[in-house]
Design a protein around this motif. Sequence first.
Motif, PDB file in Angstrom:
ATOM      1  N   LYS A  30       2.923 -11.313  -4.489  1.00 23.93           N
ATOM      2  CA  LYS A  30       2.868 -10.088  -3.681  1.00 23.93           C
ATOM      3  C   LYS A  30       1.555  -9.957  -2.919  1.00 23.93           C
ATOM      4  O   LYS A  30       1.301  -8.932  -2.282  1.00 23.93           O
ATOM      5  CB  LYS A  30       3.027  -8.852  -4.582  1.00 23.93           C
ATOM      6  N   SER A  31       0.682 -10.963  -3.002  1.00 24.68           N
ATOM      7  CA  SER A  31      -0.647 -10.881  -2.400  1.00 24.68           C
ATOM      8  C   SER A  31      -0.649 -11.432  -0.984  1.00 24.68           C
ATOM      9  O   SER A  31       0.000 -12.434  -0.699  1.00 24.68           O
ATOM     10  CB  SER A  31      -1.650 -11.670  -3.232  1.00 24.68           C
ATOM     11  N   ILE A  32      -1.414 -10.781  -0.118  1.00 25.68           N
ATOM     12  CA  ILE A  32      -1.595 -11.232   1.261  1.00 25.68           C
ATOM     13  C   ILE A  32      -3.088 -11.303   1.529  1.00 25.68           C
ATOM     14  O   ILE A  32      -3.814 -10.324   1.319  1.00 25.68           O
ATOM     15  CB  ILE A  32      -0.927 -10.273   2.259  1.00 25.68           C
ATOM     16  N   LYS A  84      -5.141  -8.135  -0.441  1.00 27.16           N
ATOM     17  CA  LYS A  84      -4.573  -6.947  -1.079  1.00 27.16           C
ATOM     18  C   LYS A  84      -3.246  -7.299  -1.720  1.00 27.16           C
ATOM     19  O   LYS A  84      -2.614  -8.287  -1.357  1.00 27.16           O
ATOM     20  CB  LYS A  84      -4.396  -5.816  -0.072  1.00 27.16           C
ATOM     21  N   GLY A  85      -2.841  -6.497  -2.688  1.00 27.82           N
ATOM     22  CA  GLY A  85      -1.568  -6.666  -3.353  1.00 27.82           C
ATOM     23  C   GLY A  85      -1.625  -7.652  -4.501  1.00 27.82           C
ATOM     24  O   GLY A  85      -2.451  -8.556  -4.527  1.00 27.82           O
ATOM     25  N   GLY A  86      -0.742  -7.465  -5.481  1.00 31.34           N
ATOM     26  CA  GLY A  86      -0.640  -8.394  -6.591  1.00 31.34           C
ATOM     27  C   GLY A  86      -1.827  -8.331  -7.528  1.00 31.34           C
ATOM     28  O   GLY A  86      -2.634  -7.411  -7.496  1.00 31.34           O
ATOM     29  N   GLY A  87      -1.941  -9.351  -8.366  1.00 31.49           N
ATOM     30  CA  GLY A  87      -3.049  -9.444  -9.309  1.00 31.49           C
ATOM     31  C   GLY A  87      -4.076 -10.443  -8.835  1.00 31.49           C
ATOM     32  O   GLY A  87      -3.972 -11.020  -7.749  1.00 31.49           O
ATOM     33  N   LEU A  88      -5.081 -10.674  -9.666  1.00 28.99           N
ATOM     34  CA  LEU A  88      -6.168 -11.567  -9.275  1.00 28.99           C
ATOM     35  C   LEU A  88      -5.698 -13.004  -9.104  1.00 28.99           C
ATOM     36  O   LEU A  88      -6.167 -13.714  -8.214  1.00 28.99           O
ATOM     37  CB  LEU A  88      -7.297 -11.505 -10.316  1.00 28.99           C
ATOM     38  N   ARG A 125       7.322 -19.316  -5.240  1.00 30.01           N
ATOM     39  CA  ARG A 125       7.821 -18.741  -6.495  1.00 30.01           C
ATOM     40  C   ARG A 125       7.402 -17.274  -6.614  1.00 30.01           C
ATOM     41  O   ARG A 125       6.238 -16.944  -6.453  1.00 30.01           O
ATOM     42  CB  ARG A 125       7.259 -19.516  -7.684  1.00 30.01           C
ATOM     43  N   VAL A 126       8.376 -16.418  -6.859  1.00 33.77           N
ATOM     44  CA  VAL A 126       8.114 -14.995  -7.074  1.00 33.77           C
ATOM     45  C   VAL A 126       8.861 -14.557  -8.323  1.00 33.77           C
ATOM     46  O   VAL A 126       9.718 -15.279  -8.834  1.00 33.77           O
ATOM     47  CB  VAL A 126       8.530 -14.118  -5.874  1.00 33.77           C
ATOM     48  N   VAL A 127       8.572 -13.364  -8.796  1.00 34.34           N
ATOM     49  CA  VAL A 127       9.209 -12.847 -10.008  1.00 34.34           C
ATOM     50  C   VAL A 127      10.689 -12.601  -9.743  1.00 34.34           C
ATOM     51  O   VAL A 127      11.066 -12.000  -8.733  1.00 34.34           O
ATOM     52  CB  VAL A 127       8.514 -11.542 -10.456  1.00 34.34           C
TER      53      VAL A 127
END
Length: 146
Positions: A30-32, A84-88, A125-127
Amino acid sequence: MEPASNNKEKPKKLKLDFKDSKYSTGRRKKSIAKVWVKKGTGKIFVNGKLMGDYFKRPVHQLIVTRPLEISNVISSYDVKCSVKGGGLSGQAGAIILGISRALISHDENLKKDLKKDKLTTRDSRVVERKKYGHRKARRSFQFSKR
């Protein structure tokens, strides 16, 4: 008595000059990440902070610097990232792709080394989504015969 909460000073935003730089984006989960790369001394800024201050875990720091180490240009480029977005972990993966793409747009000769280590392709790959009648994406509720 001193007035409360008046002495909180926000850290000053770093003003970075990236006018003659190459821009690219990277995505992971989910990160960009928006990434700017220019000739410099090897400093990496993430969301206005130095990389070591943003990514505390050494694993994430190694991941972010990997494209620069593989192409042997770690001390000759400055990198500025806005992520931004998602985790580290997802953010570090997004920054990798952004740095790789920006380096290739700077110098086309680096593409062979980066492509060999699969740093130029997006990890898709995504959830997996949760299904109805299940507890998670694939895990069912416990079955009881009696």
